[in-house]
Scaffold this motif. Structure first.
Motif, short mmCIF file in Angstrom:
data_model
loop_
_atom_site.label_atom_id
_atom_site.label_comp_id
_atom_site.label_asym_id
_atom_site.label_seq_id
_atom_site.Cartn_x
_atom_site.Cartn_y
_atom_site.Cartn_z
N ALA A 150 0.68 -1.25 -0.01
CA ALA A 150 0.13 0.04 0.04
C ALA A 150 0.72 1.19 0.03
N THR A 151 2.09 1.08 0.38
CA THR A 151 2.96 2.44 0.59
C THR A 151 3.26 2.81 -1.09
N TYR A 152 3.45 1.71 -1.78
CA TYR A 152 3.72 2.22 -3.41
C TYR A 152 2.34 2.45 -4.10
N THR A 153 1.50 1.68 -3.91
CA THR A 153 0.16 1.66 -4.59
C THR A 153 -0.61 3.17 -4.29
N SER A 154 -0.36 3.75 -3.11
CA SER A 154 -1.02 5.07 -2.49
C SER A 154 -0.30 6.05 -3.07
N ALA A 155 1.20 5.89 -3.27
CA ALA A 155 2.07 6.99 -3.83
C ALA A 155 1.52 7.15 -5.43
N LEU A 156 1.75 6.01 -5.99
CA LEU A 156 1.37 5.98 -7.43
C LEU A 156 -0.12 6.53 -7.74
N GLN A 157 -1.01 6.35 -6.80
CA GLN A 157 -2.38 6.79 -7.18
C GLN A 157 -2.21 8.21 -6.95
N ALA A 158 -1.56 8.72 -5.90
CA ALA A 158 -1.48 10.31 -5.60
C ALA A 158 -0.97 11.04 -6.71
N ALA A 159 -0.09 10.31 -7.21
CA ALA A 159 0.70 10.96 -8.66
C ALA A 159 -0.09 10.72 -9.85
N THR A 160 -1.30 10.07 -10.11
CA THR A 160 -1.75 9.86 -11.19
C THR A 160 -3.19 10.86 -11.30
N SER A 161 -3.45 11.05 -12.71
CA SER A 161 -4.54 12.23 -12.75
C SER A 161 -5.71 11.19 -12.31
N PRO A 162 -6.79 12.05 -11.98
CA PRO A 162 -7.80 11.47 -11.49
C PRO A 162 -8.63 10.48 -12.18
N GLU A 163 -8.70 10.81 -13.65
CA GLU A 163 -9.48 9.93 -14.40
C GLU A 163 -8.93 8.81 -14.88
N GLN A 164 -7.47 8.53 -14.49
CA GLN A 164 -6.78 7.22 -14.66
C GLN A 164 -6.91 6.30 -13.64
N SER A 165 -6.48 5.19 -14.11
CA SER A 165 -6.30 4.09 -13.14
C SER A 165 -4.91 3.75 -12.71
N ILE A 166 -4.55 2.95 -11.65
CA ILE A 166 -3.24 2.49 -11.62
C ILE A 166 -3.18 1.16 -12.02
N LEU A 167 -4.17 0.39 -12.62
CA LEU A 167 -4.29 -0.71 -13.33
C LEU A 167 -3.18 -0.95 -14.22
N ASN A 168 -2.26 -1.89 -14.20
CA ASN A 168 -1.30 -2.15 -15.24
C ASN A 168 -0.33 -1.00 -15.42
N ALA A 169 -0.35 -0.24 -14.37
CA ALA A 169 0.87 0.86 -14.59
C ALA A 169 2.15 0.53 -13.78
N PRO A 170 3.32 0.79 -14.33
CA PRO A 170 4.60 0.46 -13.72
C PRO A 170 4.73 0.98 -12.37
N ILE A 171 5.04 0.33 -11.20
CA ILE A 171 5.44 0.98 -9.97
C ILE A 171 6.95 0.77 -9.95
N ASN A 172 7.52 1.99 -9.92
CA ASN A 172 8.93 2.15 -10.00
C ASN A 172 9.47 2.03 -8.31
N GLY A 173 10.70 1.44 -8.19
CA GLY A 173 11.38 1.33 -6.79
C GLY A 173 11.43 0.13 -6.22
N ILE A 174 10.26 -0.75 -6.52
CA ILE A 174 10.21 -2.01 -6.17
C ILE A 174 11.26 -2.91 -6.67
N ILE A 175 12.09 -3.91 -5.83
CA ILE A 175 13.00 -4.72 -6.36
C ILE A 175 12.29 -6.36 -6.43
N ALA A 176 11.53 -6.58 -5.44
CA ALA A 176 10.69 -7.90 -5.57
C ALA A 176 9.43 -7.83 -4.45
N THR A 177 8.64 -8.94 -4.68
CA THR A 177 7.58 -9.06 -3.64
C THR A 177 7.98 -10.38 -2.99
N GLN A 178 7.24 -10.62 -1.88
CA GLN A 178 7.21 -12.02 -1.45
C GLN A 178 7.29 -13.03 -2.29
N SER A 179 6.26 -13.11 -3.12
CA SER A 179 5.92 -13.96 -4.22
C SER A 179 7.26 -14.35 -5.17
#
Length: 342
Positions: A150-179
């Motif tokens: 949620a730290t990353y998704t909320s930051a991306l959401q805040a930087a995205t124009s309101p009519e847009q979605s963060i679906l399928n948008a690249p999230i920078n800064g992440i190097i891995a997930t648990q999976s």
């Protein structure tokens, strides 16, 4: 001590590393020696999810300090208690803040869905993520740190124009997930389970390519007409804009000119949104995607006499493509008739 704690005349701010206190030694301070600091803390001791949630009232703390702040996206960093989600949703709907939250690290899709269902949260003001946490490189300390997605998704959401979605948008800064650290990939069925369970999840690999991205772009609402993250952002954006632009209206005499001026300004605002492809009907692009009514029909005399002036606004949002289906007919016997683009 004053210089360390308060800074020096605007030239240098307070120390970000230490807090100075006045000692009892009679000796003159040694201003030339170098001292090795040890035993410091980061101030996080005793901070719980309830601390992050805070309390409302005359002295507001935690989340409630954001009341009337104008914030449109929120995240209680690394807060994982499902007992706080309903409060986040309620406050978000009141204030127009879209909160992002996640399940505890390592929580499966099925258990994340159960947690969301048990929390009683069902509304467009909250996004709930699967407990597949993310890692980033802490270059200051030279370690890899795990934080809530949620730290990353909320930051991306805040930087995205309101009519847009963060679906399928690249999230920078992440190097891995648990999976991804375990070389585990999500199946189509698992992504579908996230969608039907009103969840989102950050994965390595998305339709857009080998990127870290959200896979559903939806909030926790069970209403398919309002469960897109673009619905939350666009609704709050329009509400904030109208509230700030027409705050001068209360206190004015309700006249025909006032109604016309307000309607004209609103029409101009929505026309600008449509010009910039933020609202409208894609199948009727030349038609207005909004209407504003401020007249006797929706302002009867009985209501006007009590001091009310009402604007009825209808807006068609542009939809987000969640599923792109391609039907292919191929073969040696297929006859092709060219189709012109509209």
């Amino acid at each position: 001590m004053n210089a360390v704690n308060n800074g020096q005349s605007g030239l240098r701010g307070p120390s970000q590393n230490v807090i100075a206190t006045l000692g009892t030694s009679p000796n003159v301070p040694n201003l030339t020696a170098t001292y090795q600091l040890s035993g410091g803390t980061d101030g996080a001791a005793g901070v719980s999810d309830n601390t992050l949630l805070g309390a409302d009232g005359l002295v507001r703390s935690g989340m409630y300090a954001l009341r009337k702040s104008g914030a449109q996206v929120g995240n209680l960093i690394d807060c994982t208690s499902q007992n706080t989600w309903s409060a986040q949703l309620a406050f978000g709907l009141q204030e127009g803040i879209y909160f992002h939250g996640a399940n505890p690290a390592g929580t499966s899709i099925t258990d994340s869905a159960t947690n969301l269902a048990n929390s009683g949260v069902d509304g467009y003001g909250f996004m709930c993520l699967v407990g597949d946490w993310t890692f980033f490189n802490d270059t200051v300390n030279g370690v890899q740190r795990m934080v809530s997605p949620a730290t990353y998704t909320s930051a991306l959401q805040a930087a995205t124009s309101p009519e847009q979605s963060i679906l399928n948008a690249p999230i920078n800064g992440i190097i891995a997930t648990q999976s991804s650290l375990q070389n585990l990939t999500y199946s189509d069925a698992e992504i579908a389970q996230c969608s039907t369970s009103r969840l989102d999840v950050v994965t390595l690999g998305a339709p857009a390519g080998s990127i870290f991205a959200c896979r559903t772009g939806q909030n926790a609402s069970s209403n398919s007409a309002t469960n897109g993250d673009n619905y939350t952002r666009m609704t709050n954006y329009i509400a904030f804009t109208i509230a700030s632009a027409f705050g001068y209206v209360p206190g004015k005499v309700q006249t025909i000119n006032l109604r016309r001026n307000v309607k004209g300004a609103m029409d101009a605002f929505f026309a600008n949104l449509q010009t910039n492809n933020m609202i409208g009907n894609v199948n009727a692009p030349t038609q207005p995607g909004w209407s504003v009514e401020i007249d006797a029909k929706n302002n009867p005399f009985s209501q006007v006499a009590l001091g009310y002036m009402q604007a009825l606004v209808k807006v068609t949002y542009l939809s987000i493509v969640r599923y792109f289906l391609v039907n292919i007919e191929g073969g040696q016997t297929v006859t092709v008739t060219p189709v012109q683009n509209p």
